[in-house]
Write a protein that holds these residues in place. Sequence first.
Motif, PDB file in Angstrom:
ATOM      1  N   ALA A  46      34.563  41.200  43.317  1.00  0.00           N
ATOM      2  CA  ALA A  46      34.902  39.957  42.625  1.00  0.00           C
ATOM      3  C   ALA A  46      33.649  39.124  42.359  1.00  0.00           C
ATOM      4  N   LEU A  47      32.697  39.183  43.292  1.00  0.00           N
ATOM      5  CA  LEU A  47      31.426  38.502  43.069  1.00  0.00           C
ATOM      6  C   LEU A  47      30.707  39.098  41.864  1.00  0.00           C
ATOM      7  N   ALA A  48      30.911  40.401  41.644  1.00  0.00           N
ATOM      8  CA  ALA A  48      30.301  41.031  40.469  1.00  0.00           C
ATOM      9  C   ALA A  48      30.901  40.511  39.175  1.00  0.00           C
ATOM     10  N   VAL A  49      32.136  39.994  39.227  1.00  0.00           N
ATOM     11  CA  VAL A  49      32.696  39.333  38.046  1.00  0.00           C
ATOM     12  C   VAL A  49      31.901  38.069  37.752  1.00  0.00           C
ATOM     13  N   VAL A  50      31.603  37.318  38.799  1.00  0.00           N
ATOM     14  CA  VAL A  50      30.828  36.081  38.645  1.00  0.00           C
ATOM     15  C   VAL A  50      29.422  36.390  38.136  1.00  0.00           C
ATOM     16  N   LYS A  51      28.836  37.462  38.662  1.00  0.00           N
ATOM     17  CA  LYS A  51      27.446  37.803  38.314  1.00  0.00           C
ATOM     18  C   LYS A  51      27.353  38.636  37.032  1.00  0.00           C
ATOM     19  N   GLY A  52      28.493  39.068  36.507  1.00  0.00           N
ATOM     20  CA  GLY A  52      28.496  39.970  35.361  1.00  0.00           C
ATOM     21  C   GLY A  52      27.673  39.451  34.197  1.00  0.00           C
ATOM     22  N   GLU A  53      26.977  40.374  33.551  1.00  0.00           N
ATOM     23  CA  GLU A  53      26.040  39.997  32.489  1.00  0.00           C
ATOM     24  C   GLU A  53      26.707  39.892  31.124  1.00  0.00           C
ATOM     25  N   SER A  54      27.970  40.278  31.014  1.00  0.00           N
ATOM     26  CA  SER A  54      28.671  40.214  29.736  1.00  0.00           C
ATOM     27  C   SER A  54      30.168  40.099  29.990  1.00  0.00           C
ATOM     28  N   LEU A  55      30.904  39.744  28.944  1.00  0.00           N
ATOM     29  CA  LEU A  55      32.354  39.646  29.064  1.00  0.00           C
ATOM     30  C   LEU A  55      32.960  41.001  29.394  1.00  0.00           C
ATOM     31  N   GLN A  56      32.445  42.065  28.774  1.00  0.00           N
ATOM     32  CA  GLN A  56      32.968  43.403  29.066  1.00  0.00           C
ATOM     33  C   GLN A  56      32.705  43.783  30.514  1.00  0.00           C
ATOM     34  N   ALA A  57      31.527  43.445  31.011  1.00  0.00           N
ATOM     35  CA  ALA A  57      31.222  43.732  32.416  1.00  0.00           C
ATOM     36  C   ALA A  57      32.186  42.987  33.329  1.00  0.00           C
ATOM     37  N   MET A  58      32.508  41.768  32.995  1.00  0.00           N
ATOM     38  CA  MET A  58      33.441  40.989  33.789  1.00  0.00           C
ATOM     39  C   MET A  58      34.826  41.628  33.781  1.00  0.00           C
ATOM     40  N   ARG A  59      35.259  42.118  32.629  1.00  0.00           N
ATOM     41  CA  ARG A  59      36.546  42.806  32.547  1.00  0.00           C
ATOM     42  C   ARG A  59      36.543  44.074  33.402  1.00  0.00           C
ATOM     43  N   ASP A  60      35.462  44.835  33.304  1.00  0.00           N
ATOM     44  CA  ASP A  60      35.367  46.074  34.079  1.00  0.00           C
ATOM     45  C   ASP A  60      35.401  45.801  35.578  1.00  0.00           C
ATOM     46  N   LYS A  61      34.696  44.765  36.016  1.00  0.00           N
ATOM     47  CA  LYS A  61      34.663  44.438  37.442  1.00  0.00           C
ATOM     48  C   LYS A  61      36.013  43.916  37.921  1.00  0.00           C
ATOM     49  N   ALA A  62      36.714  43.183  37.065  1.00  0.00           N
ATOM     50  CA  ALA A  62      38.053  42.718  37.434  1.00  0.00           C
ATOM     51  C   ALA A  62      38.988  43.909  37.641  1.00  0.00           C
ATOM     52  N   ALA A  63      38.872  44.920  36.780  1.00  0.00           N
ATOM     53  CA  ALA A  63      39.680  46.129  36.939  1.00  0.00           C
ATOM     54  C   ALA A  63      39.300  46.868  38.217  1.00  0.00           C
ATOM     55  N   ALA A  64      38.017  46.851  38.571  1.00  0.00           N
ATOM     56  CA  ALA A  64      37.562  47.521  39.790  1.00  0.00           C
ATOM     57  C   ALA A  64      38.134  46.859  41.035  1.00  0.00           C
ATOM     58  N   VAL A  65      38.253  45.552  41.008  1.00  0.00           N
ATOM     59  CA  VAL A  65      38.862  44.844  42.146  1.00  0.00           C
ATOM     60  C   VAL A  65      40.291  45.332  42.345  1.00  0.00           C
ATOM     61  N   LEU A  66      41.045  45.455  41.276  1.00  0.00           N
ATOM     62  CA  LEU A  66      42.427  45.925  41.378  1.00  0.00           C
ATOM     63  C   LEU A  66      42.477  47.371  41.868  1.00  0.00           C
ATOM     64  N   ALA A  67      41.517  48.197  41.446  1.00  0.00           N
ATOM     65  CA  ALA A  67      41.482  49.587  41.890  1.00  0.00           C
ATOM     66  C   ALA A  67      41.249  49.675  43.396  1.00  0.00           C
ATOM     67  N   ILE A  68      40.389  48.821  43.922  1.00  0.00           N
ATOM     68  CA  ILE A  68      40.138  48.813  45.363  1.00  0.00           C
ATOM     69  C   ILE A  68      41.385  48.372  46.120  1.00  0.00           C
ATOM     70  N   LEU A  69      42.060  47.361  45.622  1.00  0.00           N
ATOM     71  CA  LEU A  69      43.278  46.905  46.285  1.00  0.00           C
ATOM     72  C   LEU A  69      44.346  47.994  46.269  1.00  0.00           C
ATOM     73  N   ASP A  70      44.366  48.802  45.203  1.00  0.00           N
ATOM     74  CA  ASP A  70      45.291  49.932  45.161  1.00  0.00           C
ATOM     75  C   ASP A  70      44.903  51.001  46.170  1.00  0.00           C
ATOM     76  N   GLU A  71      43.593  51.156  46.397  1.00  0.00           N
ATOM     77  CA  GLU A  71      43.107  52.165  47.343  1.00  0.00           C
ATOM     78  C   GLU A  71      43.611  51.888  48.756  1.00  0.00           C
ATOM     79  N   THR A  72      43.821  50.623  49.072  1.00  0.00           N
ATOM     80  CA  THR A  72      44.301  50.293  50.415  1.00  0.00           C
ATOM     81  C   THR A  72      45.689  50.865  50.681  1.00  0.00           C
ATOM     82  N   LYS A  73      46.435  51.176  49.630  1.00  0.00           N
ATOM     83  CA  LYS A  73      47.784  51.716  49.819  1.00  0.00           C
ATOM     84  C   LYS A  73      47.749  53.070  50.528  1.00  0.00           C
ATOM     85  N   LEU A  74      46.713  53.872  50.243  1.00  0.00           N
ATOM     86  CA  LEU A  74      46.578  55.155  50.933  1.00  0.00           C
ATOM     87  C   LEU A  74      46.395  54.935  52.421  1.00  0.00           C
ATOM     88  N   HIS A  75      45.584  53.961  52.776  1.00  0.00           N
ATOM     89  CA  HIS A  75      45.340  53.662  54.178  1.00  0.00           C
ATOM     90  C   HIS A  75      46.636  53.253  54.871  1.00  0.00           C
TER      91      HIS A  75
END
Length: 235
Positions: free
Chosen positions: A71-100
């Motif tokens: 999520a900090l990478a969203v704040v630090k993102g160098e472009s709008l697309q980078a911010m979108r990509d990092k936001a999607a990555a946050v959701l992917a990590i939260l989904d990964e916790t389901k396996l655990h």
Amino acid sequence: MDMAAPRWETDFGAPGGLFRRLRAAAAEAWSGYTWHPFVQSLSDGTLPLPAFRTYLIQDYLFLIHFARAKALAVVKGESLQAMRDKAAAVLAILDETKLHLKYCAGWGLSEADVIATPESAETVSYTRWVLDRGLFGDILDLEVALAPCTVGYGEVALRVLADPARQVEDNAYQSWIDTYGAEDYQAMARAAAARIDALGVSHGGEARFARLAADFAEAARLEQRFWQQGLDAAR
């Protein structure tokens, strides 16, 4: 005739790119992480269940902070697309916790039980270090601190899948192996390495290589200690 390089040496990052240069500079630490005795025992099915249980619970707690770092990478993102990509990555990590949680439920542990478990020293040191690198530096510093986890697990899976000693039948950890060996995760790992290459060009990676290489190697060493805590707990 020369033998072809294994996939884990060619799938992540471009030849001459920043990711492969960082990986090469941290060769000893990186190998110690991606082919740690914990990983080898996962592969051949001999890892004691208490070791995996300790790792899995701590990894769940780790992922909570890893999502914060993303999520900090969203704040630090160098472009709008980078911010979108990092936001999607946050959701992917939260989904990964389901396996655990699926594994933990098999041991009668609820999400509340897992969250109530104290963070180990290994979990605290790794997660706070990543956050510190992100707060201290720019997006490249943060992504270099994050990449060893994302790309490393992709490489771990490829190493396991190529392991002649791998136990395929009745391996208690097969679903874990399948998760990180799956094409969707492998694509995410390749994208993380490619992002390091791109940021290396746009954010002066060459001039900052010594510092970036030190951070990359430190992340690999912290990953080693994260595996090791599981083995230590089973002794």
